[in-house]
Design a protein around this motif. Structure first.
Motif: not given
Ligand code: MRU
Length: 353
Positions: A245-247, A279-283, A290-291
């Protein structure tokens, strides 16, 4: 690479039996065992136990999984069908909390169901099958593009260090962090790869070393605590890792131990690249704080892999499955849409995320 693709299929749909077939990674490198999954419980268990793992592969499994589970339902009204869909979606989404690809794939399947809500259940199911195939095929295309972008930053003969497994086994094809290695191999780059064994579940030893060796890549396995020495020796010119997951600020969650490798890379002046599909970037996630970090059972540290327990009974154990590498330690984030550098949010937005 061709041989690897032919020999090992990470996830596929067997439409005839209406089941998802995964390569059970818990048996690697000893045996190649495929497992067929058809119920929500079987799919949940396979993801939770890491029979199938790696952020993109989990997403593809969930997409095929929710399709086969819904195909087995016998509801005739859309409301009943959608209720059942939602229950399966929530259940599968809870199997592993950190990799955003899992929820992203399930949300995409949900959008598909809602878009065709006025069609017959049979038609909705056909569209779900198509969408799950799209998710799988887009992942394969993304991985190749990630490989091309990453290769533009690398030079023949480089030593590369990687952590965990972000290869073919973690995706539909090619991998993310290992995609430039495979493309480079096809083009005579002769990379030398150092694979961290990756305690406690040994994805580096069991999976990365296995798949690179199988594909004929020059790979050397090291324990996690040897990374500093191989960097000190001048054997590593770039670090390539995957992500779960990328913030939006560029903080990236990946397998536990990744942030330590990033700190070492900074110390030795080695570029540290994070590779993953957009799809790994969580906008919706502003920073690494926050992960949600998955915590797993203590036995993975105290007992697993040993013939007898290697820690005192009842000792306190902390077993987080991931950690967050802060954006300031990341040289670039490489996706299928291009190469992002700080400030990341601006680039992510310019890609339409
Ligand atoms: O716990 P795992 O094995 O699923 O962790 C996998 C990783 O951390 C990978 O680096 C990440 O999912 C990227 S896979 C392309």
């Amino acid at each position: 690479m061709k041989q690897l693709l032919e020999d090992l299929k990470t996830v596929r749909l067997d439409a005839e039996s209406n089941r998802v077939v995964i390569l059970d990674q818990t048996y690697l490198p000893g045996s190649i065992v495929y497992r067929s999954l058809g119920t929500p419980e079987e799919i949940y268990e396979a993801i939770y136990r890491l029979r199938v793992r790696g952020a993109p592969a989990i997403g593809v499994t969930a997409a095929y999984g929710i399709y086969v589970c819904c195909r087995a339902l016998e509801h005739e009204s859309f409301t009943d069908f959608y209720d059942a869909f939602s229950q399966i979606r929530d259940y599968l989404a809870s199997s592993r909390p950190t990799a955003v690809n899992l929820t992203a794939a399930l949300e995409r399947m949900e959008r598909c169901v809602l878009e065709y809500r006025d069609c017959s259940i049979g038609d909705i199911l056909d569209r779900m099958k198509e969408e799950a195939h799209n998710i799988r095929n887009e992942d394969a295309v993304s991985c190749r593009r990630i490989g091309e972008y990453a290769l533009s930053l690398l030079r023949p003969g480089m030593g590369l260090l990687t952590h965990c497994n972000a290869g073919h086994l973690a995706t539909s094809e090619y991998g993310t962090a290992l995609a430039p290695v495979y493309l480079g191999q096809e083009r005579g780059y002769a990379f030398q790869v150092f694979a961290d064994e990756t305690r406690p579940l040994l994805q580096g030893a069991r999976l990365t070393a296995f798949e690179l060796q199988h594909a004929g890549v020059d790979v050397t396995l090291i324990c996690d605590n040897m990374a500093s020495m191989v960097m000190h020796n001048g054997w590593v010119q770039a670090v390539v890792v995957g992500c779960d997951r990328i913030a939006t600020n560029g903080d990236a969650a990946n397998k536990i131990g990744t942030s330590g490798v990033a700190i070492l890379a900074r110390h030795y002046g080695i570029p540290f690249y994070v590779l993953g599909p957009t799809s790994t970037i969580d906008m919706r996630c502003p920073s690494g704080d926050a992960i949600t970090i998955e915590e797993r059972s203590s036995e993975e540290i105290t007992e697993m892999w040993y013939t007898e327990r290697m820690a005192p009974a009842e000792v306190k154990v902390f077993n987080p499955a991931f950690d967050v590498t802060p954006a300031e330690l990341i040289t670039a984030i490489i996706t299928e849409k291009g190469i992002a550098r700080a400030p990341y949010r601006k680039t992510f937005e310019s890609w339409g995320l």
